[in-house]
Enzyme design. Sequence first.
Site, mmCIF file in Angstrom:
data_model
loop_
_atom_site.group_PDB
_atom_site.id
_atom_site.type_symbol
_atom_site.label_atom_id
_atom_site.label_comp_id
_atom_site.label_asym_id
_atom_site.label_seq_id
_atom_site.Cartn_x
_atom_site.Cartn_y
_atom_site.Cartn_z
ATOM 1 N N VAL A 162 29.326 23.145 -7.280
ATOM 2 C CA VAL A 162 28.408 22.335 -6.463
ATOM 3 C C VAL A 162 29.116 21.034 -6.084
ATOM 4 O O VAL A 162 28.991 20.535 -4.959
ATOM 5 C CB VAL A 162 27.105 22.040 -7.244
ATOM 6 C CG1 VAL A 162 26.204 21.104 -6.463
ATOM 7 C CG2 VAL A 162 26.370 23.330 -7.567
ATOM 8 N N GLN A 163 29.894 20.491 -7.032
ATOM 9 C CA GLN A 163 30.573 19.214 -6.794
ATOM 10 C C GLN A 163 31.448 19.280 -5.544
ATOM 11 O O GLN A 163 31.422 18.391 -4.694
ATOM 12 C CB GLN A 163 31.444 18.851 -8.022
ATOM 13 C CG GLN A 163 30.685 18.328 -9.219
ATOM 14 C CD GLN A 163 30.156 19.404 -10.167
ATOM 15 O OE1 GLN A 163 29.963 20.563 -9.771
ATOM 16 N NE2 GLN A 163 29.890 19.035 -11.399
ATOM 17 N N LYS A 166 0.865 -1.183 0.000
ATOM 18 C CA LYS A 166 0.000 0.000 0.000
ATOM 19 C C LYS A 166 0.896 1.226 0.000
ATOM 20 O O LYS A 166 1.845 1.304 0.802
ATOM 21 C CB LYS A 166 -0.870 -0.009 1.268
ATOM 22 C CG LYS A 166 -2.073 0.882 1.184
ATOM 23 C CD LYS A 166 -3.066 0.397 0.136
ATOM 24 C CE LYS A 166 -4.496 0.617 0.526
ATOM 25 N NZ LYS A 166 -5.386 -0.093 -0.407
ATOM 26 N N HIS A 210 19.401 27.515 -10.752
ATOM 27 C CA HIS A 210 20.102 28.688 -11.287
ATOM 28 C C HIS A 210 19.377 29.988 -10.976
ATOM 29 O O HIS A 210 18.143 30.056 -11.040
ATOM 30 C CB HIS A 210 20.258 28.549 -12.801
ATOM 31 C CG HIS A 210 20.914 27.269 -13.213
ATOM 32 N ND1 HIS A 210 22.185 26.933 -12.843
ATOM 33 C CD2 HIS A 210 20.452 26.221 -13.949
ATOM 34 C CE1 HIS A 210 22.500 25.743 -13.350
ATOM 35 N NE2 HIS A 210 21.450 25.287 -14.015
ATOM 36 N N PHE A 251 32.182 29.430 -10.599
ATOM 37 C CA PHE A 251 32.362 28.236 -11.432
ATOM 38 C C PHE A 251 33.296 28.633 -12.574
ATOM 39 O O PHE A 251 32.923 29.428 -13.440
ATOM 40 C CB PHE A 251 31.002 27.754 -11.941
ATOM 41 C CG PHE A 251 31.057 26.438 -12.649
ATOM 42 C CD1 PHE A 251 31.598 25.313 -12.032
ATOM 43 C CD2 PHE A 251 30.573 26.307 -13.948
ATOM 44 C CE1 PHE A 251 31.655 24.092 -12.687
ATOM 45 C CE2 PHE A 251 30.623 25.092 -14.613
ATOM 46 C CZ PHE A 251 31.166 23.985 -13.974
ATOM 47 N N ASN A 285 21.360 22.128 -8.975
ATOM 48 C CA ASN A 285 21.880 23.497 -9.015
ATOM 49 C C ASN A 285 20.764 24.381 -9.561
ATOM 50 O O ASN A 285 20.490 24.378 -10.763
ATOM 51 C CB ASN A 285 23.124 23.532 -9.919
ATOM 52 C CG ASN A 285 23.810 24.877 -9.914
ATOM 53 O OD1 ASN A 285 23.436 25.770 -9.153
ATOM 54 N ND2 ASN A 285 24.819 25.031 -10.758
ATOM 55 N N ARG A 312 28.534 34.337 -7.949
ATOM 56 C CA ARG A 312 27.190 33.952 -8.379
ATOM 57 C C ARG A 312 26.394 33.552 -7.155
ATOM 58 O O ARG A 312 26.945 33.386 -6.055
ATOM 59 C CB ARG A 312 27.243 32.792 -9.395
ATOM 60 C CG ARG A 312 27.766 31.503 -8.810
ATOM 61 C CD ARG A 312 27.681 30.317 -9.775
ATOM 62 N NE ARG A 312 28.114 29.092 -9.102
ATOM 63 C CZ ARG A 312 28.073 27.879 -9.636
ATOM 64 N NH1 ARG A 312 27.632 27.708 -10.864
ATOM 65 N NH2 ARG A 312 28.476 26.829 -8.946
ATOM 66 N N THR A 346 -3.932 -5.307 0.670
ATOM 67 C CA THR A 346 -3.290 -3.997 0.876
ATOM 68 C C THR A 346 -4.155 -3.131 1.797
ATOM 69 O O THR A 346 -3.643 -2.261 2.496
ATOM 70 C CB THR A 346 -3.014 -3.284 -0.458
ATOM 71 O OG1 THR A 346 -4.238 -2.894 -1.050
ATOM 72 C CG2 THR A 346 -2.228 -4.149 -1.415
ATOM 73 N N ASP A 347 -5.442 -3.391 1.813
ATOM 74 C CA ASP A 347 -6.318 -2.654 2.742
ATOM 75 C C ASP A 347 -5.970 -2.986 4.196
ATOM 76 O O ASP A 347 -5.989 -2.110 5.061
ATOM 77 C CB ASP A 347 -7.780 -3.000 2.439
ATOM 78 C CG ASP A 347 -8.721 -2.069 3.177
ATOM 79 O OD1 ASP A 347 -8.699 -0.861 2.873
ATOM 80 O OD2 ASP A 347 -9.437 -2.534 4.089
HETATM 81 O O1 LIG Z 1 28.782 24.099 -9.783
HETATM 82 C C1 LIG Z 1 28.540 23.832 -10.981
HETATM 83 N N1 LIG Z 1 28.835 22.594 -11.473
HETATM 84 C C2 LIG Z 1 28.616 22.251 -12.778
HETATM 85 O O2 LIG Z 1 28.905 21.089 -13.210
HETATM 86 C C3 LIG Z 1 28.042 23.236 -13.608
HETATM 87 N N2 LIG Z 1 27.671 23.248 -14.931
HETATM 88 C C4 LIG Z 1 27.159 24.478 -15.179
HETATM 89 O O3 LIG Z 1 26.698 24.853 -16.292
HETATM 90 N N3 LIG Z 1 27.194 25.265 -14.067
HETATM 91 C C5 LIG Z 1 27.736 24.511 -13.069
HETATM 92 N N4 LIG Z 1 27.988 24.784 -11.778
#
Ligand SMILES: O=c1[nH]c(=O)c2[nH]c(=O)[nH]c2[nH]1
Length: 317
Positions: free
Chosen positions: A236-237, A12, A265, A163, A263, A180, A60-61
């Site tokens: 971000v990575q 469920k 934007h 970046f 990410n 940014r 499931t009930d």
């Molecule tokens: O932090 C980021 N990682 C990316 O892989 C990426 N690719 C992108 O276009 N902007 C960003 N920013």
Amino acid sequence: MADLELEHQHGKARVRVARLWRGKRPGEADYLAEWNVSISLISRVLAAFTDGDNSNIVATDTMKNTVYAIAKECTDPLSLEDFGVRLGRHFLTTYPEIVTGAKVMLFEKPWERATVDGQPHNHGFKLGSEKHTVEVVVNSEGDAKVTSGVSELSLLKTTQSGFEGFLRDKYTLLPETRERMLASAIRAVWRCICYGGLCSYSSKPADYQKTYREVKDILVSTFFGPPREGIYSPSVQKTLYEMAQAVLSRFPEIESVYLNMPNIHFLPVNMPTPERLTCVFICFLVQFGDDVFIPTDEPHGSIEARLSRKPILISNL
Ligand SMILES: O=c1[nH]c(=O)c2[nH]c(=O)[nH]c2[nH]1
């Protein structure tokens, strides 16, 4: 047919239940939890699929009703994890000959105690944002493997993000930047160390709720850095990696952490340059300087990773 194999499960999905524990004495605070529960059973019901024989089906009930009944049985407030384990085990102990495994997925609606005049309110709650999530898998021995998480943890910083230095080809338009906005709606999932096969329930963290709060705090503080100066994020990575690493170094009992960080934007609004005659008029009116943005999550960057401790080799001990 002899040459076919059927894999199956049934359950469920999205059973909603709210459990209220009233204050035991007059003037004591009430506790409230609202959970959304999905159950899936692995059971010996092949004949239901192949021959229309329903005699081994847990309806499931019934599963839905069991959620309410077990919630009632829990006489004291408990964590989402503990509720999931209790529920999953119920099906294995009730039908030991039929049910061989249970998967329970749960998330908690973020009701938080309200504050009035700086005081926590006894029976008032307000809705927060991010959600506690749990997945419990119980096997036929009753061992429970518990995965905890948080979803929709939305964070944004207005600076200290850039970046640069990425690959460029004939389709690359993105300018490099050291300035940014950085925003994400983070989903994190962590799992405690298992000794042997499945994590036994006895090796669970002492207090799931406390671990949940502390993991969340570490994710947030690593994303932002110190309150005044923050910390620079080159991507971000890299920020994702630092967040996962911070969780593993603070909690020795956590074996791996998965992070999904879209990410989201914030595109700076830039009007066309004055050389383009058609827009001379508007460019005289408005000069943007990294202060007006178009927030957009479609499309968004999708960055995810899992960081795990390497298994300790017996030969190295
Ligand atoms: O932090 C980021 N990682 C990316 O892989 C990426 N690719 C992108 O276009 N902007 C960003 N920013």
